[in-house]
Design an enzyme around this catalytic site. Structure first.
Site, PDB file in Angstrom:
ATOM      1  N   ARG A  84      30.118  31.241 -16.971  1.00 33.17           N
ATOM      2  CA  ARG A  84      28.459  31.374 -17.315  1.00 33.17           C
ATOM      3  C   ARG A  84      28.298  32.433 -18.811  1.00 33.17           C
ATOM      4  NH1 ARG A  84      24.442  34.035 -12.502  1.00 33.17           N
ATOM      5  NH2 ARG A  84      25.405  36.107 -13.351  1.00 33.17           N
TER       6      ARG A  84
ATOM      7  N   ARG B 204      18.894  44.963  -2.670  1.00 31.48           N
ATOM      8  CA  ARG B 204      20.256  45.094  -2.822  1.00 31.48           C
ATOM      9  C   ARG B 204      21.008  46.561  -2.452  1.00 31.48           C
ATOM     10  NH1 ARG B 204      21.419  41.961  -7.786  1.00 31.48           N
ATOM     11  NH2 ARG B 204      22.630  41.824  -8.828  1.00 31.48           N
TER      12      ARG B 204
ATOM     13  N   ARG C 232      30.637  44.453 -10.490  1.00 30.46           N
ATOM     14  CA  ARG C 232      29.688  44.068 -10.308  1.00 30.46           C
ATOM     15  C   ARG C 232      30.002  43.137  -7.957  1.00 30.46           C
ATOM     16  NH1 ARG C 232      27.812  40.109 -14.121  1.00 30.46           N
ATOM     17  NH2 ARG C 232      26.200  38.755 -12.326  1.00 30.46           N
TER      18      ARG C 232
HETATM   19  P1  ADP Z   1      23.586  38.783 -10.278  1.00 27.91           P
HETATM   20  O1  ADP Z   1      23.853  38.557  -8.914  1.00 27.91           O
HETATM   21  O2  ADP Z   1      24.284  37.663 -10.519  1.00 27.91           O
HETATM   22  O3  ADP Z   1      24.887  40.277 -10.892  1.00 27.91           O
HETATM   23  P2  ADP Z   1      21.243  39.421 -10.852  1.00 27.91           P
HETATM   24  O4  ADP Z   1      20.872  39.192 -12.055  1.00 27.91           O
HETATM   25  O5  ADP Z   1      20.693  39.392  -9.920  1.00 27.91           O
HETATM   26  O6  ADP Z   1      22.358  38.653 -11.503  1.00 27.91           O
HETATM   27  O7  ADP Z   1      21.503  41.525 -11.822  1.00 27.91           O
HETATM   28  C1  ADP Z   1      21.915  41.966 -12.576  1.00 27.91           C
HETATM   29  C2  ADP Z   1      21.815  43.063 -12.929  1.00 27.91           C
HETATM   30  O8  ADP Z   1      20.399  43.913 -13.114  1.00 27.91           O
HETATM   31  C3  ADP Z   1      22.650  43.551 -11.459  1.00 27.91           C
HETATM   32  O9  ADP Z   1      24.163  43.826 -12.073  1.00 27.91           O
HETATM   33  C4  ADP Z   1      21.671  44.982 -11.392  1.00 27.91           C
HETATM   34  O10 ADP Z   1      22.454  46.789 -13.131  1.00 27.91           O
HETATM   35  C5  ADP Z   1      20.833  45.147 -11.752  1.00 27.91           C
HETATM   36  N1  ADP Z   1      19.999  44.708 -10.774  1.00 27.91           N
HETATM   37  C6  ADP Z   1      19.433  43.418 -10.205  1.00 27.91           C
HETATM   38  N2  ADP Z   1      18.449  43.280  -9.118  1.00 27.91           N
HETATM   39  C7  ADP Z   1      18.874  44.964  -8.553  1.00 27.91           C
HETATM   40  C8  ADP Z   1      18.425  45.900  -6.976  1.00 27.91           C
HETATM   41  N3  ADP Z   1      17.911  44.830  -6.513  1.00 27.91           N
HETATM   42  N4  ADP Z   1      18.998  47.361  -7.536  1.00 27.91           N
HETATM   43  C9  ADP Z   1      19.315  47.329  -9.025  1.00 27.91           C
HETATM   44  N5  ADP Z   1      19.839  46.944  -9.655  1.00 27.91           N
HETATM   45  C10 ADP Z   1      19.300  45.644  -9.604  1.00 27.91           C
END
Ligand code: ADP
Length: 191
Positions: free
Chosen positions: A128, A89, A145
């Site tokens: 959701r 990310r 987000r």
């Molecule tokens: P979405 O893609 O629907 O936002 P995720 O389940 O992938 O849902 O992520 C939920 C939350 O988890 C993010 O908003 C972030 O706070 C955290 N998160 C997930 N993956 C990462 C990552 N690779 N780096 C930093 N934070 C992460």
């Protein structure tokens, strides 16, 4: 091995499409969101810190996330490859993923980016939130987000562009139609 980065904004359908890709290609699923949510559910120290950040819609620190990914890669070396969902990310995470895979003589085969308009994302995530009660699926957090995605995560596409590994896929239409588009991209990979 087939190592896929499944990329896209929150609500773009990464989780749904991951399941179908895993079923067809037998890959090990690594979702940083799921890993973080299980830390939250288990009320670990890491989980407590992460929950606050996740509920604001911000990113958890690269260091924490990279540590989790390295452990997972090490644990699941026997499969036919990985699907990374919600990771990398940040560009830093993309660089670290490259290093971690290189340690096993592996690399990312392709980065598939699901493209969905913002209004549709918000609609899906609000639904959701209603259906599952996920605590970050409320309007204020959703908007943050998506902003965080545009600011911190979109640059990751340029990183994979440079290596000619970035493939955009239209993420609207039926789940099966989107999956067909993904399968077509995977079929084009040259190893
Ligand atoms: P979405 O893609 O629907 O936002 P995720 O389940 O992938 O849902 O992520 C939920 C939350 O988890 C993010 O908003 C972030 O706070 C955290 N998160 C997930 N993956 C990462 C990552 N690779 N780096 C930093 N934070 C992460």
């Amino acid at each position: 091995m087939l190592n896929i980065v499944l990329f896209g904004p929150p609500g773009s359908g990464k989780g749904t499409q991951s399941e179908k890709i895993i079923e067809k290609y037998g890959l090990s699923h690594i979702s940083t969101g799921d890993l973080l949510r299980s830390e939250v559910a288990a009320q670990t120290e890491l989980g407590k810190q992460a929950k606050e950040i996740m509920d604001k819609g911000e990113l958890v620190s690269d260091k924490i996330v990279i540590g989790m990914i390295r452990n997972k890669i090490e644990e699941s070396q026997d499969g036919s490859g990985f699907i990374f969902d919600g990771f990398p990310r940040t560009v830093e995470q993309a660089r670290e993923l490259r290093k971690a895979l290189t340690d096993y003589d592996e690399r990312v085969s392709v980065m598939i980016s699901l493209e969905v308009p913002r209004e549709e994302l918000v609609k899906r995530l609000l639904k959701r939130g209603k259906d599952t009660g996920r605590s970050d699926d409320k309007l204020e957090t959703i908007n943050n987000r998506i902003d965080v995605y545009n600011r911190q995560t979109v640059p990751v596409t340029y990183y994979y562009d440079k290596m000619h590994k970035h493939a955009g896929v239209e993420g609207t239409g039926s789940v099966d139609k989107i999956f067909e588009r993904i399968v077509e991209v995977i079929g084009l990979i040259k190893n």
